[in-house]
Design an enzyme around this catalytic site. Structure first.
Site, PDB file in Angstrom:
ATOM      1  N   GLY A 248       0.831  -1.193   0.000  1.00  0.00           N
ATOM      2  CA  GLY A 248       0.000   0.000   0.000  1.00  0.00           C
ATOM      3  C   GLY A 248       0.869   1.249   0.000  1.00  0.00           C
ATOM      4  N   PHE A 249       1.646   1.405   1.089  1.00  0.00           N
ATOM      5  CA  PHE A 249       2.618   2.496   1.221  1.00  0.00           C
ATOM      6  C   PHE A 249       1.968   3.871   1.187  1.00  0.00           C
ATOM      7  CE2 PHE A 249       4.643  -1.014  -1.279  1.00  0.00           C
ATOM      8  CZ  PHE A 249       5.270  -1.605  -0.200  1.00  0.00           C
ATOM      9  N   LYS A 712       4.397   1.861  19.978  1.00  0.00           N
ATOM     10  CA  LYS A 712       4.511   2.894  18.945  1.00  0.00           C
ATOM     11  C   LYS A 712       4.619   2.172  17.603  1.00  0.00           C
ATOM     12  CE  LYS A 712       7.653   5.189  21.409  1.00  0.00           C
ATOM     13  NZ  LYS A 712       8.460   6.250  22.065  1.00  0.00           N
ATOM     14  N   GLU A 716       7.347   3.033   9.208  1.00  0.00           N
ATOM     15  CA  GLU A 716       7.859   4.085   8.341  1.00  0.00           C
ATOM     16  C   GLU A 716       9.219   4.621   8.756  1.00  0.00           C
ATOM     17  OE1 GLU A 716       4.272   6.511   6.822  1.00  0.00           O
ATOM     18  OE2 GLU A 716       3.590   5.704   8.714  1.00  0.00           O
TER      19      GLU A 716
END
Lengths: 758, 160
Positions: A248-249, A712, A716
């Site tokens: 997806g990114f 967390k 990315e």
């Protein structure tokens, strides 16, 4: 059910599920070809759609030979602005978050090359393809505006979606007056296209006013709301199935014009329609990363402490929408400085609209900032790592807030030790390997936000002993099928491979967006809560039942594990969920859960994942071909649910950084505005031979504020810091400071010649 | 003009009628035979997602017209496991996390099986990386893929 993956055997589980390096729950489905991606579906009566894309970047379509297309055997329908049905709301409206202005054949205007200008439906893919070719469009073309020199600059109202375009901390002019040294760099970053391996695809089928869609999607709840609004139907009438995304990114968080054309066409002809974008069509209507021209100025005192940090980004967008890469904001949160100024200028060019690409803002921003910081360290004749430690931010420089947790010092230390940073020569051009290759080492600081999205989930415990959990969330490769199931299972007090687990369907509780590196924290917290809520209900039944060994134990006196409740003071006294529910005559209990972040914590703390990336490059001394021979990254991202999958995310992110530094560049012809390398031969991404060695270290970090579970994100952050680390290693090998990405051989050769001339 | 051809796919003979000669082997497998494990990533032979074995040799099925392989023996990802038992390459991909989104994975696995039969099981990581560089993984699971390939070789040599 075909959508449910088979759980592979061989999971290693010791105690809790979270923290265990389980293999992927859907692994067997993926390695046997059984995983059901959207394009694999084939409803009865399916028509294939192919859209024709514009060959000019600006102007009008003045003719299309629809007769020729319709005459081709197998072609069923041709949609053009002449006969295309309209959306229920203007395609220029943005009724829900993650909307973008789009093209659905509303008129004959062309706003960028690659824009859909007609749609052909046919019985076979071959006939639809040929039909589109036969349309032979004629245009009235206007000059294309492409590149930094030809765009129209403007002062934006916001960057990304609603972030202020400029910020200032402290008094930058006053601090500059005190400075002993000044360093300034300008760095260009190119247009970058997501290019997930699975192109965008939709299969749309209508039953009256009910729409069923197979489409890879990162944000099912938002997509459903948007589709319902644009098509003028009840959200309850939209069923969206997305069990697997082939990557997806960021690009599959939004539904674009082509998918809407397929939905409209399917309604028009009353048959299911399948549209799969060709690879070359992935370079137009489905977003990309803005190109940026960034300037970073650092003013230093005599000891090398940063006094003033000024970061400006010129970011490109389209002529008709407003997404801008927030690159300069990278300088707000990484290094301590009494004065910081960040600002952005927009530049309109004739491309499609950019959007979020893996690590938006921070990938591009750190690519420039880390080069400037490296140049500053060299100006001070300090080791680049020592310089970063000297300018370590103890509180968030942009807001002054304390960090919820920040184990960056440990990242620097563990990464440097693993890499073998010690003894690095300060001067460039000092190292050669045994084969005579110029060798250089560089470091970069990695950082990514730790947002949290409201997410919902449900869980069920049945009297037959089976248990399950659900949320609409999405697995685009990051490992949601596995990591989220681990968290659900912990809530349910069960081994992860013994629960039924379902994601990727609009009929499930809204698991929010798989994006922003927030999905595990957000949807996982909801699943954990849902599981716990189901167990609570079972426990209450037992504690109030005089026949139960748990009778009167009180909720603090009961613990769940292995599908059984037992007394804390005597684990031998307990009974299974099935026994409790069966005796009570209850078929099942359903738990509901929400993920949430304490509002006070969100106001009080700055929340980020942190990391340090070390790169080694080897450069041919004659040809200046660059190879990244080693990447070592150390990252602190709170609690890690599945170390195996987290490392894969971080490794993949670092390789995206390598790709940014050395490979990726979307090139458009300056005259026509057309993309000229819109395929995977011309648009380079790394292959296996480009990545000899990449390694991630998970640094222990306890974050008590980010959310109740201390999680967390890792999806990315790997890109950030890596780009700069490689650029800095290239400088260390050659003495040439890269000024644009990707780093070209030509730039290094010219830099070397300039250096020789002095 | 209608054309007919015969393909033996994963050991099963398929007689296929095509309305003309245009369909690629990839599209025939996916759209007509219904074997959707083989993926389309670029349709131009640039990404390797569509890799299958034709008469034991790995090819990009998107670059092959189905008609030109009349009579061929084809192995796709669906034909690799032995019933419920995974092929050693498949097992190694799971164990070493040699994939993320999984879309390129069928092609990676077919390419690895093809490569091993071309090269035997020489244990040279550099040669493996080069030999697998026709298969793009955008998730960049390359660290896991390298481990998976080395592991698969060990598993295969142990078996032989």
């Amino acid at each position: 059910m075909a959508d449910t993956p088979i759980a592979p055997a061989g999971h290693v589980r010791l105690g809790s599920n979270s923290g265990q390096s389980m293999t992927r729950r859907e692994g067997v489905a993926k390695v046997t070809g059984k995983a059901n991606y959207a394009a694999d579906n084939k409803p009865e009566g399916l028509l294939h759609a192919v859209y024709l894309e514009s060959g000019i970047a600006r102007g009008k379509v003045i003719s299309l030979n629809t007769e020729a297309a319709l005459a081709h055997p197998g072609v069923v329908h041709v949609m053009t602005p002449e006969n295309a049905p309209s959306l229920a709301v203007s395609p220029d409206e943005k009724p829900v978050p993650f909307s973008a202005r789009m093209e659905v054949l509303q008129d004959n205007r062309v706003r960028y090359a690659g824009q859909p200008i007609a749609l052909v439906l046919a019985e076979t893919l071959e006939a639809a393809t040929e039909g589109a070719r036969l349309l032979a469009p004629e245009y009235e073309a206007e000059p294309a505006r492409i590149g930094f020199e030809n765009g129209e600059a403007y002062d934006p109202e916001f960057v990304t979606t609603g972030t202020p375009p400029a910020r200032q901390v402290g008094d930058i002019d006053a601090e500059r007056k005190k400075a002993a040294h000044t360093v300034e760099v300008t760095v260009d970053t190119p247009l970058q296209y997501h290019n997930a391996m699975e192109p965008h695809v939709i299969i749309a089928q209508w039953d009256g006013d009910k729409l069923t869609i197979d489409m890879p999607n990162q944000a099912i709840g938002l997509a459903r709301a948007g589709i319902a609004t644009y098509l003028g139907i009840d959200p309850e009438n939209v069923t969206l199935r997305s069990p697997y995304l082939g990557g997806g990114f960021g690009s599959k968080a939004v539904v674009f014009g082509p998918q809407y054309l397929a939905m409209l066409a399917a309604r028009e002809v009353g048959r299911p329609v399948k549209l799969v974008l060709r690879r070359d069509q992935m370079f137009g209507p489905v977003q990309h990363r803005s190109a940026t021209r960034q300037t970073v100025r650092i003013d230093l005192d005599k000891d090398g402490r940063i006094l003033a940090l000024d970061h400006h980004s010129l970011s490109t967008t389209s002529s008709f929408d407003d997404w801008l890469e927030s690159a300069a904001n990278a300088s707000l949160s990484i290094y301590a400085s009494p004065a910081i100024k960040v600002s952005h200028t927009g530049l309109r060019v004739d491309t499609g609209t950019p959007g979020a690409v893996r690590a938006p803002g921070l990938a591009s921003g750190t690519a420039a900032l880390e080069v400037a910081v490296d140049a500053a360290a060299y100006r001070m004749k300090q080791d680049p790592l020592d310089f970063r430690l000297l300018n370590y931010a103890e509180t968030d420089p942009g807001t002054g807030k304390p960090f919820s947790a920040k184990a960056l010092r440990e990242c620097y230390a563990e990464g440097a030790a693993r890499f073998g940073w010690k003894g690095r020569p300060l001067e460039p051009g000092q190292m050669r390997d045994a084969d005579g290759y110029l060798t250089g080492w560089g470091v970069g600081t990695a950082l990514f936000h730790a947002p949290f999205f409201p997410a919902k989930a449900s869980a069920v415990i049945r009297s037959d002993g089976s248990v399950g959990a659900q949320t609409s969330g999405a697995d685009m490769g990051q490992g949601a099928w596995t990591a989220l199931a681990q968290m659900a299972a912990d809530g349910l007090g069960m081994p992860a491979d013994e629960i039924e687990f379902e994601i990727g369907h609009s009929g499930l509780p809204d698991g929010s967006v798989a994006g922003g590196s927030a999905h595990t924290a957000s949807a996982g917290s909801a699943l954990f809560a849902a599981g716990s809520d189901a167990v609570r209900q079972v426990a209450e039944i037992a504690m109030n039942d005089p026949e139960s060994p748990l009778y009167g134990a009180g909720n603090e006196g009961v613990r769940a594990s292995g599908g059984r409740l037992h007394r804390v003071d005597d684990p031998a006294r307990g009974e299974t969920y099935a026994e409790i529910l069966t005796r009570a005559g209850i078929a099942e209990v359903e738990g509901q859960g929400r993920g949430r972040r304490e509002k006070s914590a969100a106001e009080q703390y700055a929340m980020y994942s942190h990391g340090a990336v070390f790169a080694e490059v080897k450069i041919d001394p004659d040809l200046y071909q660059v190879r990244v021979s080693r990447l070592v990254g150390a990252f602190a991202a709170g609690r890690i649910i599945n170390p195996r999958l987290a490392k894969s995310q971080l490794n993949g992110g670092m390789i995206w950084g390598l790709s940014f530094a050395l490979h990726e560049e979307g090139i458009h012809d300056l005259r026509s505005g057309r993309p000229i390398n819109n395929d995977l031969a011309g648009y380079h991404v790394p292959v296996l031979a480009d990545v000899p060695s990449v390694e991630s270290i998970l640094v222990e970090e306890h974050d008590p504020h980010a959310n109740a579970l201390g999680i967390k994100g890792v999806g990315e952050i790997g890109i950030t810091g890596t780009v700069g680390a490689i650029a800095n290693a290239v400088w260390h090998a050659t003495g040439v400071r890269p000024q644009r990405y990707p780093i070209h051989i030509k730039d290094l050769l010219e830099g070397e010649l300039a250096r020789q001339r002095g | 003009m209608t054309r007919s051809l015969t393909l033996t796919i994963n050991g099963t003979k398929h007689d296929i009628e095509l309305e003309d000669a245009r369909p690629t082997l990839l599209d025939v497998l996916r759209e007509r035979v219904g074997l959707t494990g083989t993926k389309k990533g670029c349709d131009r032979g640039q990404c390797g997602a569509c890799t299958v074995l034709v008469d034991g040799r790995r090819i990009n099925s998107c670059l092959a017209l189905a008609m030109s392989h009349d009579g061929a023996e084809i192995t796709t990802i669906e034909g690799v496991a032995d019933g419920e038992t995974l092929h050693p390459v498949q097992a190694a991909f799971i164990e070493n996390d040699g994939f993320q989104c999984g879309y390129c994975t069928p092609g990676q696995i077919m390419s690895a099986i093809g490569l091993f039969s071309e090269n035997g099981t020489a244990n040279d990581p550099e040669q493996l990386r080069e030999g697998m560089s026709g298969n793009i993984c955008r998730c960049a699971a390359y660290a896991g893929i390298t481990e998976a390939l080395l592991d698969a070789q060990t598993r295969l040599s142990g078996k032989e």
